[in-house]
Write a protein that holds these residues in place. Structure first.
Motif, short mmCIF file in Angstrom:
data_model
loop_
_atom_site.label_atom_id
_atom_site.label_comp_id
_atom_site.label_asym_id
_atom_site.label_seq_id
_atom_site.Cartn_x
_atom_site.Cartn_y
_atom_site.Cartn_z
N ALA A 262 6.95 -2.99 -6.79
CA ALA A 262 8.40 -2.20 -6.75
C ALA A 262 8.51 -1.90 -8.49
O ALA A 262 8.92 -0.95 -8.91
CB ALA A 262 9.44 -2.96 -6.12
N SER A 263 8.33 -3.06 -9.34
CA SER A 263 8.66 -2.65 -10.69
C SER A 263 7.78 -1.93 -11.13
O SER A 263 8.24 -0.98 -12.17
CB SER A 263 8.57 -4.25 -11.29
N ILE A 264 6.63 -2.12 -10.94
CA ILE A 264 5.72 -0.91 -11.40
C ILE A 264 5.94 0.52 -11.09
O ILE A 264 5.63 1.50 -12.05
CB ILE A 264 3.98 -1.50 -11.14
N VAL A 265 6.08 0.60 -9.90
CA VAL A 265 6.49 2.12 -9.57
C VAL A 265 7.78 2.62 -10.30
O VAL A 265 7.77 3.79 -10.62
CB VAL A 265 6.68 2.17 -7.78
N ALA B 182 -3.92 1.03 -8.09
CA ALA B 182 -2.68 0.42 -8.23
C ALA B 182 -2.28 0.22 -6.87
O ALA B 182 -1.41 -0.97 -6.78
CB ALA B 182 -1.54 1.39 -9.02
N SER B 183 -2.46 1.09 -5.85
CA SER B 183 -1.92 0.86 -4.40
C SER B 183 -2.59 -0.28 -3.86
O SER B 183 -2.10 -1.22 -3.09
CB SER B 183 -1.92 2.07 -3.75
N LEU B 184 -4.11 -0.28 -4.02
CA LEU B 184 -4.89 -1.12 -3.12
C LEU B 184 -5.09 -2.53 -3.79
O LEU B 184 -5.20 -3.37 -3.19
CB LEU B 184 -6.45 -0.41 -2.82
N PHE B 185 -5.22 -2.55 -5.18
CA PHE B 185 -5.46 -4.06 -5.81
C PHE B 185 -4.52 -5.00 -5.42
O PHE B 185 -4.99 -6.13 -5.02
CB PHE B 185 -5.52 -3.71 -7.43
N VAL C 67 0.81 -1.16 -0.15
CA VAL C 67 0.15 -0.17 -0.15
C VAL C 67 1.04 1.24 -0.12
O VAL C 67 0.63 2.19 -0.81
CB VAL C 67 -0.88 0.12 1.34
N ALA C 68 1.99 1.38 0.77
CA ALA C 68 2.67 2.54 1.00
C ALA C 68 3.63 2.86 -0.02
O ALA C 68 3.82 3.97 -0.56
CB ALA C 68 3.56 2.15 1.98
N LEU C 69 3.86 1.95 -0.93
CA LEU C 69 5.14 2.19 -2.08
C LEU C 69 4.70 3.16 -2.95
O LEU C 69 5.23 4.06 -3.42
CB LEU C 69 5.59 0.87 -2.69
N SER D 109 -1.80 -1.41 -20.56
CA SER D 109 -2.99 -1.14 -19.65
C SER D 109 -2.51 -0.43 -18.33
O SER D 109 -1.47 -0.26 -18.15
CB SER D 109 -3.72 -2.53 -19.22
N SER D 110 -3.58 0.48 -17.81
CA SER D 110 -3.04 1.37 -16.67
C SER D 110 -4.33 1.39 -15.68
O SER D 110 -5.32 0.73 -15.84
CB SER D 110 -3.01 2.62 -17.10
N MET D 111 -3.80 1.94 -14.45
CA MET D 111 -4.92 1.94 -13.37
C MET D 111 -4.64 3.19 -12.71
O MET D 111 -3.28 3.74 -12.76
CB MET D 111 -4.53 0.59 -12.27
N PRO D 112 -5.58 3.88 -12.07
CA PRO D 112 -5.34 5.07 -11.12
C PRO D 112 -4.24 4.69 -10.08
O PRO D 112 -4.61 3.51 -9.59
CB PRO D 112 -6.62 5.39 -10.74
#
Length: 328
Positions: free
Chosen positions: A111-114, A61-64, A27-29, A54-57
């Motif tokens: 971490a990879s997504i961020v 992206a934090s909660l899923f 959640v925090a990252l 594909s994308s997410m808000p």
């Protein structure tokens, strides 16, 4: 506390710390790096081109991933509980392997997504994640395998009887096994491990530079060392005494049967031996994980070694009886 109850308690603390630590980091990252991320994050990449498709808000992206992790942990907890109720064996290792593999995969993926979206104005400009996904997969397999191997310990048969000596019928072989763990040392190892993991994730996510390694290294080392001495297992057999440390029962110290002059039980406290863990004092060497009875052996060269384990009297009785049997 019995040996089995102690092991289950330590395992429960470890699993709880792992689940909550992974959940907090998932959640925090993205939220911590939110100021350097686009409004929508690339969350899926085309396998052939390596480009995001594909994308997410940010909030999703934090909660899923955290939701997936929470559901997986709940399912594993249910399986664990049912296994305890039905007394079925062999489940603990798969619980650790599943949570270890899944936690590393989700956290590495996050971490990879961020990192891929960091400092880009639009999610379509996100970097490729191929290399980081491969590294994450290798690390996840390693953690899962280690958790599975750590659970595979050979059970021992505990004979009946007690006292400084016991009768050993001719032709029979007795083995005594006792294990003790310290929940506070386990908690310390978990906290330092989470700090090290957070530093690694922050480095992979681009939030920290070389200082991530400087922070992760000492905390990771401290976590491994503390975990290595947070539990101890003592085993007495015809071969002598073996004292093994940590979840992998390694490293271990061994004394051959003919090297042990006698065994006894003593009540010792951390203040007497100089603290917790592996201590050297005027009483000799002591592995102190809890106050109370300790199995103490004296070698033929006059040195004492003590380990704080449950049912120490029976272990001492078996050692003395084996010595008497050899000398008769």
């Amino acid at each position: 506390m019995t040996d089995r109850a102690g092991r289950r308690s330590a395992a429960a603390w470890g699993v709880t710390g792992w689940v909550l630590g992974i959940l907090a980091l998932l959640v925090a990252l993205p939220l911590v790096a939110g100021s350097r991320l686009p409004d929508r994050l690339a969350t899926h990449w085309d396998a052939s081109s390596g480009k995001p498709d594909s994308s997410m808000p940010l909030w999703a992206a934090s909660l899923f991933p955290a939701l997936i992790w929470g559901m997986a942990a709940a399912l594993v907890a249910l399986m664990w509980w049912r296994a305890r109720v039905t007394s079925s064996g062999g489940v603990g290792g798969w619980v650790g392997a599943t949570l270890g593999f899944g936690g590393v995969m989700l956290l590495g993926g996050q971490a990879s997504i961020v990192r891929a979206n960091l400092d880009h104005a639009d999610w379509r400009e996100a970097d490729s994640v191929t290399v980081s996904v491969v590294v994450t997969l290798v690390a996840a397999v390693g953690v899962g395998t280690a958790a599975l191997l750590a659970s595979r310990r050979t059970p021992a048969v505990v004979p009946t009887g007690g006292g400084p000596t016991m009768e050993i019928p001719a032709g029979e072989r007795f083995v005594w096994l006792s294990r003790t763990s310290n929940p506070w040392l386990h908690a310390t190892a978990a906290v330092t491990g989470v700090v090290a993991m957070a530093a690694v994730v922050a480095g992979l996510g681009g939030l920290m530079g070389a200082e991530a390694a400087l922070l992760a290294g000492p905390f990771a080392l401290a976590s491994v060392l503390v975990l290595g001495f947070a539990s101890v297992q003592a085993r007495v057999s015809e071969r002598g005494l073996e004292v093994a440390f940590g979840p992998l029962s390694w490293p271990a110290r061994r004394w051959a049967a003919d090297a042990i002059a006698s065994a006894r039980v003593e009540t010792r406290t951390p203040s007497q031996v100089g603290g917790w863990g592996y201590r050297l004092s005027g009483l000799g060497t002591t592995v102190m994980l809890r106050s109370g009875e300790c199995l103490v052996i004296r070698t033929h060269n006059g040195k004492d070694f003590a380990v704080s384990v449950d049912d120490a009297e029976r272990g001492a009785a078996l050692l003395n009886s084996l010595n008497a049997q050899r000398s008769s």
